[in-house]
Design an enzyme around this catalytic site. Structure first.
Site, mmCIF file in Angstrom:
data_model
loop_
_atom_site.group_PDB
_atom_site.id
_atom_site.type_symbol
_atom_site.label_atom_id
_atom_site.label_comp_id
_atom_site.label_asym_id
_atom_site.label_seq_id
_atom_site.Cartn_x
_atom_site.Cartn_y
_atom_site.Cartn_z
ATOM 1 N N ASP A 13 0.118 21.972 26.053
ATOM 2 C CA ASP A 13 -0.738 21.955 27.229
ATOM 3 C C ASP A 13 -0.251 20.816 28.121
ATOM 4 O OD1 ASP A 13 -3.173 22.523 28.790
ATOM 5 O OD2 ASP A 13 -3.779 20.539 28.097
ATOM 6 N N ASP A 15 -2.165 19.231 31.488
ATOM 7 C CA ASP A 15 -3.226 18.317 31.911
ATOM 8 C C ASP A 15 -4.012 17.824 30.699
ATOM 9 O OD1 ASP A 15 -2.680 18.691 34.667
ATOM 10 O OD2 ASP A 15 -3.804 20.565 34.646
#
Length: 265
Positions: A13, A15
């Protein structure tokens, strides 16, 4: 549970996991270097559909991380792939940024921008350019029965300094309050993203791991797809949140820095 050292590709991932806003998380670049030294691979997998893959390549480059476009897979791209399977060239009323509009047009879809035409689908992305007019039109179309799809369900997008901005999940709740309708969500935690990655990049599920900071998207994706999961506490989820949740990761670490250290042990 698969030994973390046996993982061949880490789905990262972005952010809250690799960076916060415009700052890399400590140890992020070191982690990629460790993977390179060990002959392992990685792919950035983000639910943030406010940017397309090229925009992420440019952003990562500005942060000192040089990657190619094929190393980034977004929920926006996943949504175009999903819609191509339903109706190639469909007419779309899109709540999205210019980056997402570009992604959809590049994929061959026609974007409907006002009330003059009825679209085949209403698609809700992470629209940081959202206007009341776009929201109003979307709600009217959804009430009128147009199929409603969202790129992802994240409630907040983490920023540096322990700050947050409302994300697509918050917009889903707003539209639901007005229309009573909820969308089909393409991005994480839908397992189809993992299937698409395995098909595109040639990995088996026992060779990959999902690394992320959100339990209800990142980690739930791994659980739904039956792959190894790594929770990092550098973004949305705190240890208190984790302990209060019934969603469990295979590994729980403070950040990507400690994940790299675990691979070196």
């Amino acid at each position: 549970m698969v030994d973390i050292k046996k993982i061949k590709c880490f789905l990262l991932d972005m952010d809250g996991t690799f960076y916060l806003g415009n700052e890399l998380i400590d140890g992020a670049l070191d982690f990629l270097e460790i993977l390179k030294e060990q002959g392992k691979d990685y792919l950035f997998l983000t639910n943030n559909s406010s940017k397309n893959s090229m925009a992420y390549v440019e952003k990562l480059g500005r942060l000192g991380c040089k990657v190619t476009e094929d190393k980034v897979f977004t929920s926006g791209e996943a949504t175009t792939i999903y819609l191509k399977g339903l109706k190639p060239g469909a007419k779309i009323f899109l709540l999205g940024t210019p980056y997402l509009e570009e992604e959809f047009e590049k994929a061959g879809f026609t974007l409907i921008r006002d009330r003059s035409e009825r679209p085949d689908y209403v698609v809700l992305g992470f629209d940081t350019t959202l206007t009341y007019d776009k929201l109003w039109i979307a709600c009217d179309l959804i009430r009128d029965g147009v199929t409603y799809i969202a790129t992802h369900p994240d409630y907040n997008c983490p920023l540096e300094g322990d700050n947050w901005m409302p994300d697509t999940g918050a917009m889903i709740e707003l539209i639901a309050a007005s229309t009573g309708e909820r969308p089909y969500v393409v991005g994480k935690p839908n397992a189809m993203i993992i299937d698409a990655i395995c098909d595109k990049y040639g990995f088996e599920k026992d060779e990959i791991a999902m690394v992320g900071d959100r339990l209800y998207t990142d980690i739930k994706t791994g659980i739904n797809a039956g792959i190894t999961t790594v929770v990092v506490l550098s973004g949305e989820t705190s240890m208190e949140d984790y302990e209060a949740s019934d969603i469990r990761g295979d590994y729980v670490l403070p950040s990507i820095k400690e994940l790299g250290e675990a691979l070196l042990k």
